[in-house]
Design a protein around this motif. Sequence first.
Motif, PDB file in Angstrom:
ATOM      1  N   PRO A 163      90.812  52.653  50.819  1.00 34.97           N
ATOM      2  CA  PRO A 163      91.506  51.614  50.052  1.00 34.97           C
ATOM      3  C   PRO A 163      92.153  52.180  48.796  1.00 34.97           C
ATOM      4  O   PRO A 163      91.652  53.123  48.186  1.00 34.97           O
ATOM      5  N   ALA A 164      93.283  51.580  48.435  1.00 33.33           N
ATOM      6  CA  ALA A 164      93.948  51.979  47.201  1.00 33.33           C
ATOM      7  C   ALA A 164      93.155  51.456  46.009  1.00 33.33           C
ATOM      8  O   ALA A 164      92.477  50.431  46.104  1.00 33.33           O
ATOM      9  N   PRO A 165      93.207  52.146  44.883  1.00 37.36           N
ATOM     10  CA  PRO A 165      92.507  51.668  43.687  1.00 37.36           C
ATOM     11  C   PRO A 165      93.001  50.278  43.280  1.00 37.36           C
ATOM     12  O   PRO A 165      94.150  49.922  43.539  1.00 37.36           O
ATOM     13  N   ALA A 166      92.141  49.505  42.657  1.00 38.47           N
ATOM     14  CA  ALA A 166      92.545  48.186  42.174  1.00 38.47           C
ATOM     15  C   ALA A 166      93.745  48.324  41.246  1.00 38.47           C
ATOM     16  O   ALA A 166      93.775  49.179  40.378  1.00 38.47           O
ATOM     17  N   GLY A 167      94.731  47.503  41.466  1.00 39.85           N
ATOM     18  CA  GLY A 167      95.922  47.543  40.629  1.00 39.85           C
ATOM     19  C   GLY A 167      97.006  48.471  41.143  1.00 39.85           C
ATOM     20  O   GLY A 167      98.076  48.574  40.539  1.00 39.85           O
ATOM     21  N   ASP A 179      78.377  35.410  39.435  1.00 34.73           N
ATOM     22  CA  ASP A 179      79.326  35.917  38.454  1.00 34.73           C
ATOM     23  C   ASP A 179      80.416  36.679  39.189  1.00 34.73           C
ATOM     24  O   ASP A 179      80.132  37.623  39.937  1.00 34.73           O
ATOM     25  N   LEU A 180      81.654  36.254  38.997  1.00 39.25           N
ATOM     26  CA  LEU A 180      82.760  36.883  39.701  1.00 39.25           C
ATOM     27  C   LEU A 180      83.202  38.154  38.987  1.00 39.25           C
ATOM     28  O   LEU A 180      83.255  38.203  37.757  1.00 39.25           O
ATOM     29  N   PRO A 181      83.526  39.209  39.758  1.00 43.99           N
ATOM     30  CA  PRO A 181      84.037  40.417  39.127  1.00 43.99           C
ATOM     31  C   PRO A 181      85.433  40.173  38.567  1.00 43.99           C
ATOM     32  O   PRO A 181      86.151  39.273  39.018  1.00 43.99           O
ATOM     33  N   ASP A 182      85.812  40.947  37.570  1.00 44.46           N
ATOM     34  CA  ASP A 182      87.172  40.850  37.054  1.00 44.46           C
ATOM     35  C   ASP A 182      88.143  41.259  38.163  1.00 44.46           C
ATOM     36  O   ASP A 182      87.963  42.281  38.829  1.00 44.46           O
ATOM     37  N   GLU A 183      89.158  40.452  38.364  1.00 46.38           N
ATOM     38  CA  GLU A 183      90.144  40.739  39.398  1.00 46.38           C
ATOM     39  C   GLU A 183      91.464  41.142  38.754  1.00 46.38           C
ATOM     40  O   GLU A 183      91.913  40.529  37.785  1.00 46.38           O
ATOM     41  N   VAL A 184      92.084  42.170  39.325  1.00 51.60           N
ATOM     42  CA  VAL A 184      93.401  42.595  38.851  1.00 51.60           C
ATOM     43  C   VAL A 184      94.426  41.621  39.410  1.00 51.60           C
ATOM     44  O   VAL A 184      94.519  41.442  40.630  1.00 51.60           O
ATOM     45  N   PRO A 185      95.200  40.948  38.572  1.00 49.05           N
ATOM     46  CA  PRO A 185      96.189  39.987  39.074  1.00 49.05           C
ATOM     47  C   PRO A 185      97.218  40.665  39.969  1.00 49.05           C
ATOM     48  O   PRO A 185      97.684  41.779  39.670  1.00 49.05           O
ATOM     49  N   PRO A 192      89.591  33.268  49.710  1.00 51.73           N
ATOM     50  CA  PRO A 192      88.556  34.061  49.042  1.00 51.73           C
ATOM     51  C   PRO A 192      87.682  34.818  50.038  1.00 51.73           C
ATOM     52  O   PRO A 192      87.223  34.265  51.027  1.00 51.73           O
ATOM     53  N   ARG A 193      87.478  36.079  49.734  1.00 56.37           N
ATOM     54  CA  ARG A 193      86.604  36.922  50.562  1.00 56.37           C
ATOM     55  C   ARG A 193      86.281  38.175  49.773  1.00 56.37           C
ATOM     56  O   ARG A 193      87.175  38.822  49.233  1.00 56.37           O
ATOM     57  N   GLY A 194      84.994  38.510  49.715  1.00 53.93           N
ATOM     58  CA  GLY A 194      84.589  39.722  49.017  1.00 53.93           C
ATOM     59  C   GLY A 194      84.983  39.676  47.558  1.00 53.93           C
ATOM     60  O   GLY A 194      84.678  38.724  46.836  1.00 53.93           O
ATOM     61  N   VAL A 225      88.827  36.501  44.983  1.00 56.38           N
ATOM     62  CA  VAL A 225      88.464  35.093  44.885  1.00 56.38           C
ATOM     63  C   VAL A 225      89.562  34.305  44.171  1.00 56.38           C
ATOM     64  O   VAL A 225      90.255  33.498  44.775  1.00 56.38           O
ATOM     65  N   ALA A 226      89.722  34.555  42.874  1.00 57.63           N
ATOM     66  CA  ALA A 226      90.743  33.842  42.106  1.00 57.63           C
ATOM     67  C   ALA A 226      92.143  34.309  42.484  1.00 57.63           C
ATOM     68  O   ALA A 226      93.092  33.522  42.518  1.00 57.63           O
ATOM     69  N   GLU A 227      92.276  35.614  42.794  1.00 57.81           N
ATOM     70  CA  GLU A 227      93.575  36.167  43.162  1.00 57.81           C
ATOM     71  C   GLU A 227      93.767  36.087  44.676  1.00 57.81           C
ATOM     72  O   GLU A 227      93.794  37.089  45.391  1.00 57.81           O
ATOM     73  N   THR A 228      93.871  34.848  45.139  1.00 59.30           N
ATOM     74  CA  THR A 228      94.148  34.581  46.545  1.00 59.30           C
ATOM     75  C   THR A 228      95.202  33.485  46.620  1.00 59.30           C
ATOM     76  O   THR A 228      95.401  32.725  45.662  1.00 59.30           O
ATOM     77  N   ALA A 229      95.880  33.412  47.762  1.00 56.99           N
ATOM     78  CA  ALA A 229      96.906  32.385  47.915  1.00 56.99           C
ATOM     79  C   ALA A 229      96.307  30.988  47.803  1.00 56.99           C
ATOM     80  O   ALA A 229      96.878  30.111  47.151  1.00 56.99           O
ATOM     81  N   LEU A 230      95.140  30.777  48.416  1.00 60.30           N
ATOM     82  CA  LEU A 230      94.521  29.455  48.381  1.00 60.30           C
ATOM     83  C   LEU A 230      94.164  29.045  46.961  1.00 60.30           C
ATOM     84  O   LEU A 230      94.460  27.916  46.529  1.00 60.30           O
ATOM     85  N   ALA A 231      93.537  29.932  46.203  1.00 57.25           N
ATOM     86  CA  ALA A 231      93.143  29.601  44.835  1.00 57.25           C
ATOM     87  C   ALA A 231      94.362  29.335  43.961  1.00 57.25           C
ATOM     88  O   ALA A 231      94.380  28.392  43.163  1.00 57.25           O
ATOM     89  N   ARG A 232      95.382  30.157  44.107  1.00 54.45           N
ATOM     90  CA  ARG A 232      96.603  29.943  43.322  1.00 54.45           C
ATOM     91  C   ARG A 232      97.218  28.584  43.627  1.00 54.45           C
ATOM     92  O   ARG A 232      97.605  27.830  42.721  1.00 54.45           O
TER      93      ARG A 232
END
Length: 308
Positions: A251-255, A64-70, A97-99, A102-109
Amino acid sequence: MRVRLPAEGTWATVREHLVERLTGAGDGVVDGMFEAGLVVGADGRAVAADAPYVPGMFVWFHRDLPDEVPVPFPLEVVHRDEHIVVVDKPHFLATTPRGSHVAETALARLRRELEIPALTAAHRLDRLTAGLVLFTVRPEERGAYQTLFRDRRVRKEYEAVAPHDPGLALPRTVRSRIVKERGVPAAREVAGVPNAVSRVELVEHRSHGAGRLARYRLVPGTGQTHQLRVHMTALGVPILGDPLYPEVTGPAPAGDFRRPLQLLARALEFTDPVTGGERRFRSGRELAAWTSYDRWAAGTYDGPTVRQ
């Protein structure tokens, strides 16, 4: 999800690699996948957690993939033909995709937008760095392009914005030994035979309200992790917006897409291993701290600007 185990690595088992690769999945998730028999090999049989690591091996699993901030910035296609796709990647977008990315990556897009399911990255660019990335279209040609980068037969040119030190003699070639330990965010320089070489040139400099800024041209001769960032810090002019050098700030907060790292992969040049032609690509992006330092420093960055 299908994963191909990298050709190079020091992992003893398949489990060790997946724990590192899926670091954003949460504690115990990978072990739970193995226990439930959700990691399978090419024959469809469950892979044991202690199965030896085999370079090039394929494994399949579902999680199950975590929700990703676009990432709210465009991925510009610079060139596309039957062999390669070259894109101008924005800051904050991972290449592959790493860690938790996943969906918000250049390859997936690109696979979604260009409808090329076999598309593969020939190399990687740090998530925080913007600029040019090369992808291959045909699986049978992938190795030829990846070998270009492995054998250092691609000329890369980067651009950075950092403080200006009038006493720093440039241009110069920096040589040092850099090590990056697994699980430690920042790389570091150590004594020993140099394994990292960078050419650093001053392009221009100017004053602003907070002091002096400069724009630098950086040409890496090797490809150590965070090499340019480490060398600029060692020269006393760390790249603006760097969360790791000279100090790890976390790391900066997501988003949080404010104040991006002011490092850009400006140019790629190589002889095409398939067509034999000379390839030259340049990013059209501008670094925000140079075009509008006050806006960047105030954390009001709202996306890349492009040269007209």
